[in-house]
Design a protein around this motif. Structure first.
Motif, PDB file in Angstrom:
ATOM      1  N   ALA A  14       0.815  -1.214   0.000  1.00  0.00           N
ATOM      2  CA  ALA A  14       0.000   0.000   0.000  1.00  0.00           C
ATOM      3  C   ALA A  14       0.850   1.266   0.000  1.00  0.00           C
ATOM      4  O   ALA A  14       0.506   2.242  -0.681  1.00  0.00           O
ATOM      5  N   CYS A  15       1.957   1.264   0.724  1.00  0.00           N
ATOM      6  CA  CYS A  15       2.797   2.468   0.775  1.00  0.00           C
ATOM      7  C   CYS A  15       3.343   2.801  -0.609  1.00  0.00           C
ATOM      8  O   CYS A  15       3.451   3.971  -0.976  1.00  0.00           O
ATOM      9  N   HIS A  18       0.578   4.545  -2.594  1.00  0.00           N
ATOM     10  CA  HIS A  18      -0.151   5.627  -1.940  1.00  0.00           C
ATOM     11  C   HIS A  18       0.668   6.918  -1.828  1.00  0.00           C
ATOM     12  O   HIS A  18       0.123   8.002  -1.992  1.00  0.00           O
ATOM     13  N   TYR A  19       1.954   6.792  -1.565  1.00  0.00           N
ATOM     14  CA  TYR A  19       2.805   7.954  -1.321  1.00  0.00           C
ATOM     15  C   TYR A  19       3.717   8.271  -2.496  1.00  0.00           C
ATOM     16  O   TYR A  19       4.118   7.375  -3.231  1.00  0.00           O
ATOM     17  N   LEU A  58      -3.037   9.568  -8.137  1.00  0.00           N
ATOM     18  CA  LEU A  58      -3.277   8.152  -7.843  1.00  0.00           C
ATOM     19  C   LEU A  58      -1.937   7.448  -8.006  1.00  0.00           C
ATOM     20  O   LEU A  58      -1.633   6.865  -9.043  1.00  0.00           O
ATOM     21  N   LYS A  96      -2.139   4.503   7.415  1.00  0.00           N
ATOM     22  CA  LYS A  96      -2.845   5.417   6.516  1.00  0.00           C
ATOM     23  C   LYS A  96      -2.865   4.860   5.090  1.00  0.00           C
ATOM     24  O   LYS A  96      -3.909   4.864   4.426  1.00  0.00           O
ATOM     25  N   ALA A  97      -1.731   4.386   4.618  1.00  0.00           N
ATOM     26  CA  ALA A  97      -1.663   3.816   3.271  1.00  0.00           C
ATOM     27  C   ALA A  97      -2.531   2.569   3.181  1.00  0.00           C
ATOM     28  O   ALA A  97      -3.264   2.378   2.207  1.00  0.00           O
ATOM     29  N   ALA A 100      -6.193   3.409   2.891  1.00  0.00           N
ATOM     30  CA  ALA A 100      -6.592   3.893   1.566  1.00  0.00           C
ATOM     31  C   ALA A 100      -6.972   2.739   0.634  1.00  0.00           C
ATOM     32  O   ALA A 100      -7.692   2.946  -0.341  1.00  0.00           O
ATOM     33  N   TYR A 101      -6.526   1.539   0.953  1.00  0.00           N
ATOM     34  CA  TYR A 101      -6.852   0.352   0.157  1.00  0.00           C
ATOM     35  C   TYR A 101      -7.803  -0.585   0.884  1.00  0.00           C
ATOM     36  O   TYR A 101      -7.966  -1.742   0.491  1.00  0.00           O
TER      37      TYR A 101
END
Length: 113
Positions: A14-15, A18-19, A58, A96-97, A100-101
């Motif tokens: 996810a990181c 996301h970032y 995105l 947080k990441a 988001a998923y």
């Protein structure tokens, strides 16, 4: 990174999706001692570059393979930037990441006796 952290990261990613992954341009293989493949980066300031794909709203790092939340991997893992090396699982940024998923926060692994 511990084996436990490595395992949870390879099931997440996810990181990486996301970032923005930005870092000092000297980490690029275009410079002596740099390792990150230049072809996978994009300039963001005069002294910073980012992994392609993460400069978008995105974000998804060009080096990320697989499906976020399932099984993922970094295609340049041994060459990755300091930003990636320093990112830690089990942190608010990780949670947080993951959120988001639609992934639950990670529970700290139990300590071995």
């Amino acid at each position: 990174m511990s084996d436990t952290t490595s395992d949870v990261c390879q099931d997440c990613g996810a990181c990486c999706a996301h970032y923005r992954v930005s870092f000092y341009w000297g980490e690029s293989d275009a410079h002596p001692g740099g390792t990150v493949p230049r072809r996978m980066t994009i300039p963001v300031t005069p002294h910073r570059i980012a992994m392609r794909g993460t400069e978008k709203s995105l974000a998804r790092c060009i080096a990320l393979e697989g499906e976020v939340g399932r099984h993922v991997g970094c295609t340049i893992y041994p060459l990755r930037s300091s930003t990636c090396r320093e990112f830690a699982a089990y942190t608010p940024e990780c949670d947080k990441a993951r959120g988001a998923y639609g992934l639950a926060p990670l529970a700290e692994p139990a300590l071995s006796p």
